[in-house]
Design a protein around this motif. Sequence first.
Motif, short mmCIF file in Angstrom:
data_model
loop_
_atom_site.label_atom_id
_atom_site.label_comp_id
_atom_site.label_asym_id
_atom_site.label_seq_id
_atom_site.Cartn_x
_atom_site.Cartn_y
_atom_site.Cartn_z
N ILE A 70 -1.89 -2.23 12.96
CA ILE A 70 -2.32 -3.17 13.37
C ILE A 70 -2.32 -3.79 14.76
CG2 ILE A 70 -4.08 -3.00 11.19
CD1 ILE A 70 -1.97 -5.49 10.24
N ALA A 71 -1.35 -3.59 15.26
CA ALA A 71 -0.69 -5.03 15.93
C ALA A 71 0.97 -3.88 16.05
CB ALA A 71 0.09 -5.99 15.56
N ILE A 72 1.20 -3.81 17.59
CA ILE A 72 2.81 -3.56 18.02
C ILE A 72 2.69 -4.33 19.41
CG2 ILE A 72 1.56 -1.44 19.15
CD1 ILE A 72 4.03 -0.12 18.55
N ARG A 73 4.22 -4.62 19.32
CA ARG A 73 4.78 -5.25 20.83
C ARG A 73 6.50 -3.84 20.84
NH1 ARG A 73 5.88 -10.61 20.91
NH2 ARG A 73 3.33 -10.55 20.81
N ALA A 74 5.87 -3.37 22.12
CA ALA A 74 7.28 -2.94 22.04
C ALA A 74 8.65 -3.76 21.99
CB ALA A 74 7.51 -1.41 23.51
N PHE A 75 9.54 -2.97 21.78
CA PHE A 75 11.06 -3.61 21.49
C PHE A 75 11.21 -5.12 20.80
CE2 PHE A 75 11.39 -0.64 24.45
CZ PHE A 75 12.37 0.23 24.48
N SER A 76 9.64 -4.87 19.69
CA SER A 76 10.09 -6.46 19.38
C SER A 76 9.31 -6.18 17.77
CB SER A 76 9.04 -7.11 19.79
OG SER A 76 9.31 -8.30 19.14
N PHE A 77 7.85 -5.84 17.51
CA PHE A 77 7.32 -5.52 15.83
C PHE A 77 5.90 -4.32 15.72
CE2 PHE A 77 4.36 -8.61 17.59
CZ PHE A 77 3.60 -8.05 17.19
N ILE A 78 6.05 -4.12 15.42
CA ILE A 78 4.14 -3.21 14.64
C ILE A 78 4.79 -3.75 13.28
CG2 ILE A 78 6.72 -1.41 13.24
CD1 ILE A 78 4.56 0.96 14.58
N ARG A 79 3.40 -3.45 13.26
CA ARG A 79 2.61 -3.87 11.87
C ARG A 79 1.07 -2.81 11.32
NH1 ARG A 79 -0.17 -10.42 12.18
NH2 ARG A 79 2.12 -10.52 12.17
N PHE A 80 1.72 -2.95 10.41
CA PHE A 80 1.23 -1.57 9.16
C PHE A 80 -0.11 -2.50 8.25
CE2 PHE A 80 5.19 -0.11 10.43
CZ PHE A 80 4.34 1.66 11.27
N ARG A 81 -0.89 -1.96 8.40
CA ARG A 81 -2.09 -2.13 7.57
C ARG A 81 -1.62 -0.70 5.96
NH1 ARG A 81 -6.76 -2.43 5.11
NH2 ARG A 81 -7.55 -1.47 7.03
N TRP A 82 -2.29 -0.69 4.93
CA TRP A 82 -2.01 0.65 3.73
C TRP A 82 -3.57 0.13 4.04
CZ3 TRP A 82 1.58 3.09 3.50
CH2 TRP A 82 2.77 2.76 3.35
N LEU A 83 -4.44 1.37 4.26
CA LEU A 83 -5.46 1.75 4.05
C LEU A 83 -6.49 1.22 2.91
CD1 LEU A 83 -5.54 4.78 6.42
CD2 LEU A 83 -6.17 2.08 6.57
N ASP A 84 -5.27 2.08 1.42
CA ASP A 84 -6.06 1.55 0.36
C ASP A 84 -5.55 0.58 -0.05
OD1 ASP A 84 -2.81 1.03 -0.17
OD2 ASP A 84 -2.56 2.79 -1.61
N ASP A 85 -4.99 -0.87 1.28
CA ASP A 85 -4.91 -2.28 -0.12
C ASP A 85 -7.02 -3.07 0.53
OD1 ASP A 85 -4.79 -4.83 -1.01
OD2 ASP A 85 -2.48 -5.04 0.20
N ASP A 86 -6.99 -3.60 -1.16
CA ASP A 86 -8.96 -4.31 0.10
C ASP A 86 -8.13 -5.12 0.22
OD1 ASP A 86 -8.83 -1.60 -2.09
OD2 ASP A 86 -9.29 -3.50 -3.96
#
Length: 138
Positions: A70-86
């Motif tokens: 759901i968000a990414i900035r090179a050499f900084s962070f990556i943010r994921f959201r589990w698709l099975d999380d309500d």
Amino acid sequence: MAHSIQFEIAMKKEKIHLEYLLNATSKNIIWTAISTPTGLEDWFADRVVSDDKVVEFHWGKTEQRNAEIIAIRAFSFIRFRWLDDDNERNYFEIKMTYNELTSDYVLEIIDFAEPDEVNDMKELWELQVTKLRRTCGF
């Protein structure tokens, strides 16, 4: 009736923020480890398949969870959201920061867990980061 109301008030997940000092010399190595399928397979999951937006994480022979980036900035962070999380506000984020004073990299993990699972989640991340350190030589 009271029973169904109680059911609707689901336990809100707690935000967990963890920090790990990495004895790393290369931001490229850290970034590859946290943002690419090959890198994530070294420490986070047994098999990782990505189509740029959705990432499949596989553990063992049967466990699989899909996450959306759901968000990414090179050499900084990556943010994921589990698709099975309500709850769409829950996510997990892996972030790398550089401390210029100490010349150290810090790996920050943000995740969410049920109140009674916080300690288990922290232990799991501790094990994962230990594996990351071992495989990347940090």
